[in-house]
Design a protein around this motif. Structure first.
Motif, PDB file in Angstrom:
ATOM      1  N   ALA A   1      16.020 115.833 184.333  1.00 12.99           N
ATOM      2  CA  ALA A   1      17.193 116.402 183.659  1.00 12.99           C
ATOM      3  C   ALA A   1      17.496 117.826 184.098  1.00 12.99           C
ATOM      4  O   ALA A   1      16.606 118.576 184.473  1.00 12.99           O
ATOM      5  CB  ALA A   1      16.969 116.388 182.151  1.00 12.99           C
ATOM      6  N   ASP A   2      18.777 118.161 184.016  1.00 14.60           N
ATOM      7  CA  ASP A   2      19.202 119.544 184.178  1.00 14.60           C
ATOM      8  C   ASP A   2      19.238 120.239 182.815  1.00 14.60           C
ATOM      9  O   ASP A   2      19.032 121.444 182.724  1.00 14.60           O
ATOM     10  CB  ASP A   2      20.609 119.611 184.792  1.00 14.60           C
ATOM     11  N   VAL A   3      19.515 119.448 181.770  1.00 11.93           N
ATOM     12  CA  VAL A   3      19.691 119.978 180.416  1.00 11.93           C
ATOM     13  C   VAL A   3      19.035 119.034 179.414  1.00 11.93           C
ATOM     14  O   VAL A   3      19.149 117.816 179.545  1.00 11.93           O
ATOM     15  CB  VAL A   3      21.198 120.091 180.059  1.00 11.93           C
ATOM     16  N   VAL A   4      18.366 119.610 178.408  1.00 16.40           N
ATOM     17  CA  VAL A   4      17.869 118.846 177.275  1.00 16.40           C
ATOM     18  C   VAL A   4      18.655 119.291 176.052  1.00 16.40           C
ATOM     19  O   VAL A   4      18.652 120.479 175.699  1.00 16.40           O
ATOM     20  CB  VAL A   4      16.358 119.061 177.043  1.00 16.40           C
ATOM     21  N   VAL A   5      19.352 118.360 175.431  1.00 14.46           N
ATOM     22  CA  VAL A   5      20.102 118.635 174.209  1.00 14.46           C
ATOM     23  C   VAL A   5      19.189 118.224 173.059  1.00 14.46           C
ATOM     24  O   VAL A   5      18.816 117.061 172.931  1.00 14.46           O
ATOM     25  CB  VAL A   5      21.421 117.840 174.168  1.00 14.46           C
ATOM     26  N   ASP A   6      18.821 119.187 172.213  1.00 16.66           N
ATOM     27  CA  ASP A   6      17.832 118.939 171.166  1.00 16.66           C
ATOM     28  C   ASP A   6      18.477 118.854 169.783  1.00 16.66           C
ATOM     29  O   ASP A   6      18.910 119.867 169.240  1.00 16.66           O
ATOM     30  CB  ASP A   6      16.770 120.032 171.185  1.00 16.66           C
ATOM     31  N   PHE A   7      18.529 117.648 169.256  1.00 19.23           N
ATOM     32  CA  PHE A   7      18.942 117.425 167.878  1.00 19.23           C
ATOM     33  C   PHE A   7      17.820 116.725 167.122  1.00 19.23           C
ATOM     34  O   PHE A   7      18.063 115.884 166.269  1.00 19.23           O
ATOM     35  CB  PHE A   7      20.252 116.617 167.806  1.00 19.23           C
ATOM     36  N   SER A   8      16.596 117.098 167.458  1.00 23.51           N
ATOM     37  CA  SER A   8      15.446 116.512 166.772  1.00 23.51           C
ATOM     38  C   SER A   8      15.237 117.218 165.437  1.00 23.51           C
ATOM     39  O   SER A   8      15.828 118.254 165.159  1.00 23.51           O
ATOM     40  CB  SER A   8      14.191 116.642 167.645  1.00 23.51           C
ATOM     41  N   SER A   9      14.384 116.627 164.637  1.00 21.58           N
ATOM     42  CA  SER A   9      14.087 117.144 163.302  1.00 21.58           C
ATOM     43  C   SER A   9      12.587 117.366 163.180  1.00 21.58           C
ATOM     44  O   SER A   9      11.793 116.652 163.795  1.00 21.58           O
ATOM     45  CB  SER A   9      14.548 116.138 162.252  1.00 21.58           C
ATOM     46  N   THR A  10      12.213 118.330 162.378  1.00 23.39           N
ATOM     47  CA  THR A  10      10.785 118.566 162.148  1.00 23.39           C
ATOM     48  C   THR A  10      10.231 117.638 161.079  1.00 23.39           C
ATOM     49  O   THR A  10       9.026 117.558 160.894  1.00 23.39           O
ATOM     50  CB  THR A  10      10.538 120.020 161.720  1.00 23.39           C
TER      51      THR A  10
END
Length: 79
Positions: free
Chosen positions: A69-78
């Motif tokens: 990847a060039d970019v990681v889009v992070d919409f993860s949750s803790t």
């Protein structure tokens, strides 16, 4: 072409980002990431997001896909 990975791929926002990625010619979805042991690991993220097959798979190990990847889009949750 910008290659993206979506973290939190099966959540509400992650799925939406995956769906929208199909609409932009400059983006190439290379995979999605979810929490360890997620029941959908190995499945096509496009199918999970309702946009059809993309060839990009869901994994629970970011380190296995981040190099693609060039970019990681992070919409993860803790949680």
């Amino acid at each position: 072409m910008t290659k993206i990975v979506v973290s939190g791929a099966t959540g509400r926002m992650g799925s939406r980002i995956i769906a929208l990625s199909k609409e932009y010619q400059g983006l190439n979805l290379v995979g999605g990431v979810e929490r360890k042991g997620h029941e959908q690991v190995g499945k096509d993220v496009g199918l999970l997001a309702g946009i059809g097959e993309t060839g990009a798979k869901l994994t629970d190990k970011l380190e296995d896909i981040v190099q693609a990847a060039d970019v990681v889009v992070d919409f993860s949750s803790t949680a």
